[in-house]
Design a protein around this motif. Structure first.
Motif, PDB file in Angstrom:
ATOM      1  N   UNK A  97     -21.239 -43.343  21.666  1.00 40.24           N
ATOM      2  CA  UNK A  97     -21.934 -42.487  22.621  1.00 40.24           C
ATOM      3  C   UNK A  97     -21.854 -43.061  24.035  1.00 40.24           C
ATOM      4  N   UNK A  98     -21.957 -44.383  24.164  1.00 36.55           N
ATOM      5  CA  UNK A  98     -21.821 -45.007  25.475  1.00 36.55           C
ATOM      6  C   UNK A  98     -20.439 -44.790  26.069  1.00 36.55           C
ATOM      7  N   UNK A  99     -19.407 -44.948  25.244  1.00 33.37           N
ATOM      8  CA  UNK A  99     -18.034 -44.737  25.713  1.00 33.37           C
ATOM      9  C   UNK A  99     -17.796 -43.275  26.078  1.00 33.37           C
ATOM     10  N   UNK A 100     -18.344 -42.382  25.266  1.00 30.28           N
ATOM     11  CA  UNK A 100     -18.192 -40.949  25.537  1.00 30.28           C
ATOM     12  C   UNK A 100     -18.862 -40.581  26.861  1.00 30.28           C
ATOM     13  N   UNK A 101     -20.067 -41.092  27.084  1.00 26.67           N
ATOM     14  CA  UNK A 101     -20.772 -40.814  28.331  1.00 26.67           C
ATOM     15  C   UNK A 101     -19.990 -41.324  29.532  1.00 26.67           C
ATOM     16  N   UNK A 102     -19.419 -42.509  29.410  1.00 28.76           N
ATOM     17  CA  UNK A 102     -18.673 -43.098  30.527  1.00 28.76           C
ATOM     18  C   UNK A 102     -17.484 -42.224  30.916  1.00 28.76           C
ATOM     19  N   UNK A 103     -16.841 -41.626  29.933  1.00 23.79           N
ATOM     20  CA  UNK A 103     -15.654 -40.809  30.184  1.00 23.79           C
ATOM     21  C   UNK A 103     -15.993 -39.400  30.670  1.00 23.79           C
ATOM     22  N   UNK A 104     -17.196 -38.911  30.352  1.00 25.38           N
ATOM     23  CA  UNK A 104     -17.495 -37.499  30.590  1.00 25.38           C
ATOM     24  C   UNK A 104     -18.676 -37.235  31.517  1.00 25.38           C
ATOM     25  N   UNK A 105     -19.163 -38.264  32.199  1.00 27.27           N
ATOM     26  CA  UNK A 105     -20.364 -38.085  33.014  1.00 27.27           C
ATOM     27  C   UNK A 105     -20.158 -37.080  34.145  1.00 27.27           C
ATOM     28  N   UNK A 106     -18.953 -37.024  34.726  1.00 29.84           N
ATOM     29  CA  UNK A 106     -18.724 -36.144  35.877  1.00 29.84           C
ATOM     30  C   UNK A 106     -18.506 -34.692  35.479  1.00 29.84           C
ATOM     31  N   UNK A 107     -18.326 -34.434  34.194  1.00 29.80           N
ATOM     32  CA  UNK A 107     -18.148 -33.051  33.746  1.00 29.80           C
ATOM     33  C   UNK A 107     -19.303 -32.637  32.844  1.00 29.80           C
ATOM     34  N   UNK A 108     -19.278 -33.090  31.604  1.00 37.68           N
ATOM     35  CA  UNK A 108     -20.296 -32.680  30.634  1.00 37.68           C
ATOM     36  C   UNK A 108     -21.700 -33.060  31.100  1.00 37.68           C
TER      37      UNK A 108
END
Length: 223
Positions: A97-108
């Protein structure tokens, strides 16, 4: 107007949608106007209305596209299928979840955060948009698998709860919501950017994971 092929219309709408997503990355969702999308797409005002009836129809497609890209249930399944203990499953889920957030913070992350503001100020638009978007259930699925692992750990004697399961659930959900909110505010809006505190999604989720494991009566996740 001369007839155009289905493929031409499809490509034109795709081009407009890509321009709208680009606008969403740099401007708050609730402040976006049709003029912004016209300028970014290069399509004329008369032209854009051949493909979309209004701004909300474009935003609905943007949100649906983002939700499709944000579907990570298959990754959660891979984690739960390959982990050999409840503790390891929980650690891997929070790490993901941390890695996913880092990659998608500017969109999702940004779009979901701004939707709450748009809906709070425009209840009529909320009804229209919500009735036409595809619900992304990955977040709910994440929580289901976290608590499935917790219950497995309790049943097997790996975990000894320090608080009630209800309080633990509230703690995890509000902590994740708070992390998402503050990371979006800092990285998308410059809030908290005083040079002293830089939020790192992976470290924050790792800390939350360790806190959860302590509340479960195990320190297996400590370094």
């Amino acid at each position: 107007m001369p007839k155009v092929s289905h493929e031409y219309v499809k490509e034109k709408k795709k081009s407009i949608l890509e321009a709208a997503i680009a606008v969403c990355k740099v401007k708050p969702l609730y402040d976006i106007s049709m003029r912004d999308i016209i300028k970014a797409s290069g399509v004329s005002q008369g032209g854009i209305y051949r493909y979309y009836s209004d701004l909300d129809e474009i935003l609905i497609e943007v949100i649906n596209q983002v939700n499709v890209n944000a579907d990570y249930k298959h990754i959660i399944d891979e984690i739960t299928d390959t982990s050999n203990s409840p503790t390891k499953t929980i650690i891997k889920l929070f790490n993901f979840l941390g890695e996913y957030m880092k990659e998608n913070v500017s969109t999702v992350g940004k779009i979901q955060f701004e939707l709450t503001i748009l809906f709070a100020n425009n209840p009529d638009r909320e009804k229209k948009i919500l009735s036409n978007i595809y619900e992304n259930e990955s977040g709910q699925y994440f929580m289901q698998q976290i608590f499935h692992s917790i219950h497995n750990g309790i049943s097997s004697g790996c975990f000894q709860l320090k608080i009630s399961i209800e309080d633990l659930s509230t703690f995890i959900m509000t902590s994740i919501d708070g992390i998402v909110r503050d990371v979006v505010l800092q990285k998308c809006y410059g809030v908290f950017s005083n040079g002293q505190v830089q939020f790192d999604e992976i470290r924050l989720m790792n800390t939350l994971c360790k806190s959860v494991l302590l509340l479960l009566g195990t320190n297996e996740g400590e370094d």
